[in-house]
Design an enzyme around this catalytic site. Sequence first.
Site, PDB file in Angstrom:
ATOM      1  N   TYR A  68       0.854  -0.993  -0.063  1.00  0.00           N
ATOM      2  CA  TYR A  68      -0.004   0.088  -0.135  1.00  0.00           C
ATOM      3  C   TYR A  68       1.016   1.320  -0.034  1.00  0.00           C
ATOM      4  O   TYR A  68       0.464   2.255  -0.649  1.00  0.00           O
ATOM      5  CB  TYR A  68      -0.767  -0.065   1.204  1.00  0.00           C
ATOM      6  N   GLN A 103     -15.702   3.254  -6.915  1.00  0.00           N
ATOM      7  CA  GLN A 103     -15.128   2.070  -6.310  1.00  0.00           C
ATOM      8  C   GLN A 103     -13.377   2.596  -6.045  1.00  0.00           C
ATOM      9  O   GLN A 103     -12.852   1.569  -5.318  1.00  0.00           O
ATOM     10  CB  GLN A 103     -15.086   0.948  -7.281  1.00  0.00           C
ATOM     11  N   ASP A 106      -7.937   6.191  -4.812  1.00  0.00           N
ATOM     12  CA  ASP A 106      -7.066   6.890  -5.293  1.00  0.00           C
ATOM     13  C   ASP A 106      -7.213   8.523  -5.136  1.00  0.00           C
ATOM     14  O   ASP A 106      -6.283   9.124  -5.124  1.00  0.00           O
ATOM     15  CB  ASP A 106      -6.605   6.747  -7.038  1.00  0.00           C
ATOM     16  N   HIS A 133     -15.416   1.921  -1.348  1.00  0.00           N
ATOM     17  CA  HIS A 133     -14.167   1.080  -1.053  1.00  0.00           C
ATOM     18  C   HIS A 133     -13.066   1.689  -0.246  1.00  0.00           C
ATOM     19  O   HIS A 133     -12.018   1.277  -0.109  1.00  0.00           O
ATOM     20  CB  HIS A 133     -13.498   0.466  -2.423  1.00  0.00           C
ATOM     21  N   CYS A 141      -7.267   2.843  12.610  1.00  0.00           N
ATOM     22  CA  CYS A 141      -6.687   1.660  13.427  1.00  0.00           C
ATOM     23  C   CYS A 141      -7.330   0.563  13.363  1.00  0.00           C
ATOM     24  O   CYS A 141      -8.742   0.513  13.409  1.00  0.00           O
ATOM     25  CB  CYS A 141      -6.790   2.731  14.845  1.00  0.00           C
ATOM     26  N   CYS A 144      -9.127   0.294  17.434  1.00  0.00           N
ATOM     27  CA  CYS A 144     -10.177   1.230  17.728  1.00  0.00           C
ATOM     28  C   CYS A 144     -11.043   1.971  16.701  1.00  0.00           C
ATOM     29  O   CYS A 144     -12.044   2.788  16.946  1.00  0.00           O
ATOM     30  CB  CYS A 144      -9.781   2.404  18.848  1.00  0.00           C
ATOM     31  N   CYS A 164      -1.446   2.856  16.521  1.00  0.00           N
ATOM     32  CA  CYS A 164      -2.281   3.823  16.751  1.00  0.00           C
ATOM     33  C   CYS A 164      -1.751   4.587  18.038  1.00  0.00           C
ATOM     34  O   CYS A 164      -1.516   3.962  19.133  1.00  0.00           O
ATOM     35  CB  CYS A 164      -3.746   3.237  17.122  1.00  0.00           C
ATOM     36  N   THR A 205     -15.628   0.739 -15.337  1.00  0.00           N
ATOM     37  CA  THR A 205     -15.473  -0.412 -14.540  1.00  0.00           C
ATOM     38  C   THR A 205     -15.920  -1.639 -15.087  1.00  0.00           C
ATOM     39  O   THR A 205     -16.755  -1.647 -15.999  1.00  0.00           O
ATOM     40  CB  THR A 205     -16.760  -0.022 -13.274  1.00  0.00           C
ATOM     41  N   SER A 206     -15.177  -2.889 -14.463  1.00  0.00           N
ATOM     42  CA  SER A 206     -15.733  -4.117 -15.033  1.00  0.00           C
ATOM     43  C   SER A 206     -17.038  -4.485 -14.855  1.00  0.00           C
ATOM     44  O   SER A 206     -17.591  -5.602 -14.983  1.00  0.00           O
ATOM     45  CB  SER A 206     -14.408  -4.863 -14.815  1.00  0.00           C
TER      46      SER A 206
HETATM   47  P1  OAD Z   1     -11.023  -3.110 -13.275  1.00  0.00           P
HETATM   48  O1  OAD Z   1      -9.750  -3.251 -13.502  1.00  0.00           O
HETATM   49  O2  OAD Z   1     -11.701  -4.484 -12.986  1.00  0.00           O
HETATM   50  O3  OAD Z   1     -11.919  -2.517 -14.596  1.00  0.00           O
HETATM   51  C1  OAD Z   1     -11.483  -1.434 -15.030  1.00  0.00           C
HETATM   52  C2  OAD Z   1     -12.521  -1.395 -16.231  1.00  0.00           C
HETATM   53  O4  OAD Z   1     -12.076   0.109 -16.909  1.00  0.00           O
HETATM   54  C3  OAD Z   1     -12.274  -2.252 -17.350  1.00  0.00           C
HETATM   55  O5  OAD Z   1     -13.578  -2.528 -17.680  1.00  0.00           O
HETATM   56  C4  OAD Z   1     -11.693  -1.290 -18.514  1.00  0.00           C
HETATM   57  O6  OAD Z   1     -12.077  -1.803 -19.948  1.00  0.00           O
HETATM   58  C5  OAD Z   1     -12.017  -0.001 -18.329  1.00  0.00           C
HETATM   59  N1  OAD Z   1     -11.136   0.990 -18.903  1.00  0.00           N
HETATM   60  C6  OAD Z   1      -9.722   1.022 -18.862  1.00  0.00           C
HETATM   61  N2  OAD Z   1      -9.344   2.133 -19.247  1.00  0.00           N
HETATM   62  C7  OAD Z   1     -10.284   3.047 -19.412  1.00  0.00           C
HETATM   63  C8  OAD Z   1     -10.538   4.410 -20.017  1.00  0.00           C
HETATM   64  N3  OAD Z   1      -9.390   4.846 -20.414  1.00  0.00           N
HETATM   65  N4  OAD Z   1     -11.627   4.705 -20.231  1.00  0.00           N
HETATM   66  C9  OAD Z   1     -12.754   4.069 -19.695  1.00  0.00           C
HETATM   67  N5  OAD Z   1     -12.768   2.703 -19.335  1.00  0.00           N
HETATM   68  C10 OAD Z   1     -11.659   2.157 -19.197  1.00  0.00           C
HETATM   69  O7  OAD Z   1     -11.413  -1.960 -12.175  1.00  0.00           O
HETATM   70  P2  OAD Z   1     -13.158  -1.883 -11.211  1.00  0.00           P
HETATM   71  O8  OAD Z   1     -14.019  -2.399 -12.293  1.00  0.00           O
HETATM   72  O9  OAD Z   1     -12.860  -0.463 -10.675  1.00  0.00           O
HETATM   73  O10 OAD Z   1     -12.114  -3.636  -5.262  1.00  0.00           O
HETATM   74  O11 OAD Z   1     -12.478  -2.672 -10.228  1.00  0.00           O
HETATM   75  C11 OAD Z   1     -13.517  -2.815  -9.097  1.00  0.00           C
HETATM   76  C12 OAD Z   1     -12.995  -3.378  -7.810  1.00  0.00           C
HETATM   77  O12 OAD Z   1     -12.388  -4.535  -8.028  1.00  0.00           O
HETATM   78  C13 OAD Z   1     -12.164  -2.410  -7.291  1.00  0.00           C
HETATM   79  O13 OAD Z   1     -12.602  -1.241  -6.624  1.00  0.00           O
HETATM   80  C14 OAD Z   1     -11.022  -3.193  -6.361  1.00  0.00           C
HETATM   81  C15 OAD Z   1     -10.875  -4.280  -7.240  1.00  0.00           C
HETATM   82  O14 OAD Z   1     -10.778  -5.520  -6.882  1.00  0.00           O
HETATM   83  C16 OAD Z   1     -11.743  -3.519  -4.163  1.00  0.00           C
HETATM   84  O15 OAD Z   1     -10.514  -2.791  -3.929  1.00  0.00           O
HETATM   85  C17 OAD Z   1     -12.676  -3.875  -2.849  1.00  0.00           C
END
Ligand code: OAD
Length: 259
Positions: A68, A103, A106, A133, A141, A144, A164, A205-206
């Site tokens: 991290y 989600q 950053d 997320h 912490c 606590c 902490c 998002t995927s």
């Molecule tokens: P992913 O990496 O699963 O998916 C990223 C998505 O963004 C994919 O569908 C890509 O096609 C798309 N993508 C990439 N570049 C892009 C761009 N320039 N413009 C538009 N789309 C683009 O990430 P998330 O869907 O955010 O969970 O993943 C969901 C969660 O899974 C995250 O929040 C994290 C991860 O494990 C936790 O941290 C709990």
Amino acid sequence: MVTDEAARARELVSAARRLVVFTGAGVSAESGVPTFRGADGLWKSHRVEELATPEAFARDPRTVLEWYGWRRGLVSECSPNPAHLAIARFALDGRRRVTIVTQNVDGLHRRAAMTAAAELATQPGPAEPLELHGALHRDRCSGCGRRSEAVVGGSAVVRELPRCPACDALLRPDVVWFGEMLDASVLKRAFESAHEADVCLVVGTSALVYPAASIPQITARAGGIVMEINVEATPLSDVADHTVIGAAGAVLPIMLEGS
Ligand code: OAD
């Protein structure tokens, strides 16, 4: 070049009074923040179970904190891209109610809100995201629950495990790990805004990780329009009313600015 789909999407956005902008790692890709499941995604080079679970932290806190620390250092070098800024300006233009639900951990939506608010000489509140997320820039912490700003920068090597000041338990990043519950109050607000939305814009998002991925489905079930912006089709594409294939940083300024 504004595609017909993007132009149609722009009309629907302009007509909407209540919107949710639901984002994933793809909205930050053009800022240089790695996604999770793309070709060079984080989950391709790291194992979730070894880094993003409470068990991993209990077993080897130093490795988890160093990973991290590396992510924090990487993100601190990144800046909001035109997609983040277009979304923030859209949320602050006062002509409709916009809820940003992300989600991502950053912090780039939050930084874009500050930039857009300064431009408009207004408060950033309406553009500040619901962070489902958590947030990389905060520590929590493990005993606590006390939250604090994380010390970022310098080496990602962890010499002394951070503790902490109030209860001496180990500090951890204030992010949701696999197997953990999301913050119930944040999730409730996100679900309510999705239920009330005329339009849910789903950006980068995927759509694989629940409960976050249910956000657009809640809008659809309540009769709202789901619009997806992604560089490729996803499992949501069959549910979405419109899918605009394109990079968020190129599509969103066209779709949102002046709409
Ligand atoms: P992913 O990496 O699963 O998916 C990223 C998505 O963004 C994919 O569908 C890509 O096609 C798309 N993508 C990439 N570049 C892009 C761009 N320039 N413009 C538009 N789309 C683009 O990430 P998330 O869907 O955010 O969970 O993943 C969901 C969660 O899974 C995250 O929040 C994290 C991860 O494990 C936790 O941290 C709990």
